[in-house]
Structures are given as C-alpha cells and as structure tokens.
Design an enzyme around this catalytic site. Sequence first.
Site, PDB file in Angstrom:
ATOM      1  N   CYS A 196      19.441  -0.885 -82.235  1.00 53.21           N
ATOM      2  CA  CYS A 196      20.659  -1.294 -82.426  1.00 53.21           C
ATOM      3  C   CYS A 196      21.126  -2.349 -83.592  1.00 53.21           C
ATOM      4  CB  CYS A 196      21.148  -1.826 -81.082  1.00 53.21           C
ATOM      5  SG  CYS A 196      20.693  -0.900 -79.858  1.00 53.21           S
TER       6      CYS A 196
ATOM      7  N   LYS B 108      31.878  -2.579 -81.041  1.00 55.84           N
ATOM      8  CA  LYS B 108      30.656  -2.452 -80.921  1.00 55.84           C
ATOM      9  C   LYS B 108      29.879  -2.669 -82.130  1.00 55.84           C
ATOM     10  CE  LYS B 108      26.388  -0.705 -79.720  1.00 55.84           C
ATOM     11  NZ  LYS B 108      25.802  -1.215 -78.455  1.00 55.84           N
TER      12      LYS B 108
HETATM   13  N1  SAJ Z   1      15.738 -11.566 -82.445  1.00 59.67           N
HETATM   14  C1  SAJ Z   1      15.250 -12.673 -83.218  1.00 59.67           C
HETATM   15  N2  SAJ Z   1      15.621 -13.736 -82.962  1.00 59.67           N
HETATM   16  C2  SAJ Z   1      16.437 -14.170 -81.955  1.00 59.67           C
HETATM   17  C3  SAJ Z   1      16.964 -12.923 -81.147  1.00 59.67           C
HETATM   18  C4  SAJ Z   1      16.308 -11.646 -81.643  1.00 59.67           C
HETATM   19  O1  SAJ Z   1      14.601 -12.477 -84.288  1.00 59.67           O
HETATM   20  O2  SAJ Z   1      17.045 -15.403 -81.687  1.00 59.67           O
HETATM   21  C5  SAJ Z   1      15.239 -10.117 -82.932  1.00 59.67           C
HETATM   22  C6  SAJ Z   1      14.430  -9.824 -81.630  1.00 59.67           C
HETATM   23  O3  SAJ Z   1      12.815  -9.759 -81.717  1.00 59.67           O
HETATM   24  C7  SAJ Z   1      14.489  -8.028 -82.090  1.00 59.67           C
HETATM   25  C8  SAJ Z   1      15.629  -8.075 -82.794  1.00 59.67           C
HETATM   26  O4  SAJ Z   1      16.205  -9.244 -83.056  1.00 59.67           O
HETATM   27  O5  SAJ Z   1      13.422  -7.681 -83.099  1.00 59.67           O
HETATM   28  C9  SAJ Z   1      16.835  -7.421 -81.765  1.00 59.67           C
HETATM   29  O6  SAJ Z   1      16.554  -7.895 -80.358  1.00 59.67           O
HETATM   30  P1  SAJ Z   1      18.008  -8.264 -79.263  1.00 59.67           P
HETATM   31  O7  SAJ Z   1      17.555  -8.778 -78.175  1.00 59.67           O
HETATM   32  O8  SAJ Z   1      18.836  -9.005 -80.207  1.00 59.67           O
HETATM   33  O9  SAJ Z   1      18.579  -6.881 -79.269  1.00 59.67           O
HETATM   34  P2  SAJ Z   1      18.218  -5.379 -78.554  1.00 59.67           P
HETATM   35  O10 SAJ Z   1      18.158  -4.507 -79.570  1.00 59.67           O
HETATM   36  O11 SAJ Z   1      17.236  -5.423 -77.694  1.00 59.67           O
HETATM   37  O12 SAJ Z   1      19.502  -4.943 -77.731  1.00 59.67           O
HETATM   38  C10 SAJ Z   1      20.824  -5.218 -78.516  1.00 59.67           C
HETATM   39  C11 SAJ Z   1      21.649  -6.256 -77.301  1.00 59.67           C
HETATM   40  N3  SAJ Z   1      22.615  -6.677 -78.359  1.00 59.67           N
HETATM   41  C12 SAJ Z   1      22.760  -8.009 -78.255  1.00 59.67           C
HETATM   42  O13 SAJ Z   1      22.148  -8.778 -77.503  1.00 59.67           O
HETATM   43  C13 SAJ Z   1      23.960  -8.791 -78.981  1.00 59.67           C
HETATM   44  C14 SAJ Z   1      22.277  -5.194 -76.166  1.00 59.67           C
HETATM   45  O14 SAJ Z   1      23.293  -5.897 -75.291  1.00 59.67           O
HETATM   46  C15 SAJ Z   1      22.908  -4.151 -76.838  1.00 59.67           C
HETATM   47  O15 SAJ Z   1      23.555  -3.126 -75.977  1.00 59.67           O
HETATM   48  C16 SAJ Z   1      21.939  -3.147 -77.471  1.00 59.67           C
HETATM   49  O16 SAJ Z   1      21.481  -4.203 -78.936  1.00 59.67           O
HETATM   50  C17 SAJ Z   1      22.690  -2.102 -78.314  1.00 59.67           C
HETATM   51  O17 SAJ Z   1      22.264  -1.011 -77.667  1.00 59.67           O
HETATM   52  O18 SAJ Z   1      23.639  -2.180 -79.045  1.00 59.67           O
END
Ligand code: SAJ
Length: 402
Positions: free
Chosen positions: A256, A202
Amino acid sequence: MKACFMGLGYIGLPTAIIAAKEGNVDIVGVDINPSVVEKTNAGRLHIIEPGMEEMLQEVIASGRLHASLTPEVSDAYFIVVPTPFKGDHEPDVSYVESATRAVIPLLKEGDLYVIESTSPVGTTEQMAQLIFVERPELEGKIYIAYCPERVLPGNVIYELVHNDRVIGGINEESTHKAQEFYSRFVKGTLHPTNARTAEMCKLTENSSRDVQIAFANELSLICDKAGINVWDLINLANKHPRVNILQPGCGVGGHCIAVDPYFITAAFPAESKMIATAREVNNYKALWCAEKVKNAMLEFELKNKRQPTVALMGLAFKPDIDDLRESPAKQIVSRVMQSNSNADILVVEPNVETHNVFKLTDYQEAYDRADIVVFLVAHKPFKQLQWDDNKVILDFCGIFKK
Ligand code: SAJ
C-alpha cells in the site's frame, strides 16, 4: 438484500464475510481463481488473518455466503480486485474494468455498484461511463460510488467494523445509497463526499505516511554522516508539542504505502514533486543499507584476515508479521548474498518456519554466532537481545534505541 463481491483477496474476502455475518446480507463472493473459490466454499481461509477462518466457517454454514467463479444477479456489486502497475509505475485498472464488465449484464434499476480497489482519480467516473455505454437505459437509475478501505492487516476484524470510512458517489443519491449499505456492518462514521475526492483520499492517506517515513529515513542518512544517534534525535525532537516524526527503517514495503503514491505521481508528474521524492528516498534507503552491510563485511575481512559470519535479522516488510511481500529487508538480504556468495550469512525471520530461497536460522543462534549483526526489522524477540561490544552491530530499525 444480496451482494456480489468481485475479488476474494485480502480485503474482498474479509469484507464479504463481515457483511454476511454482521450486515444480514446474502453474499456471493466471486474470484477468477478456482482454488480460492473451492477453499472458501470449504470454509478454509486462503489469506492470513487472525480469527477470520472461524467467521468464514460460520457464514458458510449459515448459507449467508458462498463463493463462485461467476457473478450472480444481486442488489449491490462491489469491485475489490487488485490495481497493479504496468510499465514504469503506471496504475493498471484492467482488473477493475474486467470485473465491471462481468457485472454489467446483471445490473438492473435501483442497484448499487461500488469500487473499493485503490484506484487512480477518475476511475469511478470512467467505470460509470463504461456501464452507461453498454446499458444506456440505466443512466440515472443505478447508484455508483467509491469507498476505499483503510484496514491494517492483522487487525481486520476490528478495523473493518470500527474504522471511519469515506464514501464518494458520482452523485448525492449514490453516496447515500452506499452509506446505507455500509451502515449495515460499519460502526465507524461514514463520511460522505464525491467519487474523485474519495479516490484521492485513499491515495493521500498512504502518500502522507510515505512522505513522513521518507523524512525519518532522510534524517537517518544525515545523522549517520553527522555522527548523531537518529533515534535519540527523533525522540528529543518529538518532545516538541507539535512535532511527531515517524521512525526510520530499512525502507518502505508492503502493498500500500510503497505503491499508492505512484498513482498520484503517474497522473500529476509536474505537481507531485514531494511525493515522488519520498518514494525515491524510501527506495534508496534499502540500497543504502545493503551498501553499509557490504562495507562492514569488507572492513571486517581486511582487519581480521577472514570472512565474517553475518546475521541478517528479519525478512518481513514490517515488525511482527510473517508477510514478506515487497519487503525491503528481503531485498537487502538478496543484495548482500549476491555480492558475497562465499561469506557465512545467517538469515533470520522468527515469524516464518521455512523459506523457499533462504535457509533460516534461529535468531538467538544467529546472534551468538555472528561477527556482524544487521537488524533489518524491529521484531519483538530481537529486542530481548543484549548489546555485545565484540560484535559489529548495524541497527537499521532501532532495536537498541532507548
Ligand atoms: N515504516 C517505517 N517507519 C514507520 C512506520 C512504518 O519505516 O515509522 C515502514 C514499515 O516498516 C513498512 C512500511 O513502512 O515497511 C509500511 O508499513 P505501515 O504500517 O505504515 O503500513 P501497511 O502497509 O501495513 O498498512 C497501511 C496502513 N496505512 C497506514 O497506516 C497509513 C493501513 O491502514 C492501510 O489500510 C493499508 O496500508 C492499505 O491497504 O492501504
């Protein structure tokens, strides 16, 4: 089969609902917050998740699920409580521990105990010790496992059922027993491993994403200095068949990705250099963006002999959601507003009606009125706006990328 879910938050409540509906399990959902218990029993969802309230009402009406302030004797217990920080980014497992202590007196031979909460490596073994100190007669007679979730908020109904899951028991029998339970409602593959690997898995998933986003954010800083459009650059580099760079933004938020890496760095400081640096880069990106905005405001004032009207576009922690918690965009807006309390600053968040701190302005109105437009979050409606050469546009999230 009866299961007891300790914690009715963003993960515990949906999991309890889906296990009740799809898994033919009678469920008691336990929360320390009386209003959560009351709302849940009344069929009202206290979290934001599309489609979930209807499902809640169905399982409440059928009697499959009820909420309570105290745990009840069950066949399986699930710990789904938060693991926040204490001190300098040290994970705090005290909620996991108190939820575990609450179920210890209820445990009986043949029961299953599972931790879902994001936890530092070794937590499951630690909780097993805690259980066996209190109930030594149960050693070797109950099943103990760790099974993290990986659902994306907003798509939980689908992902809770269809995502693969990693299940790690403190021994093979425990892994099998937990697999048996999750197979009642999970259609994805249930991958067996041990508890420590499942815990680390995780943390690894979210740290991997954090490191990759840090790479993109670092490129954005380099490109800004080098006079290169970072979006074009990444698009071109990604034409390589084995390169897949993520997108830079105004920092990393949410509960997360920006949190879990610290569970590794706190426990393995000497080894986790890259993971720690990624956290620094992603945190720094928000500060850098705020400085850029402040500089643009000063430049405008010097050139035009008046204060600019500034539109700050987006407050959420990522595109197209209304979740503002741990949001770098919100942090940037606060910093900019604190630095210049006299400026005319228009704050925009199309996914939220009102905010208790910021007065919100419609996105089109803000765009039309502003001298300086700062794109913080790549919300869909912003992409309809037309580039305007008369405005200073700071596009931190690629609204106008090709
Ligand atoms: N972000 C960027 N650039 C990108 C992708 C994301 O700057 O190319 C930023 C987003 O704007 C945001 C942050 O990263 O601020 C996190 O966004 P995210 O979409 O990566 O993640 P979360 O927090 O919405 O959800 C994540 C998910 N994990 C992944 O995509 C690896 C989800 O599957 C997990 O279950 C969740 O975290 C968790 O509970 O751990």
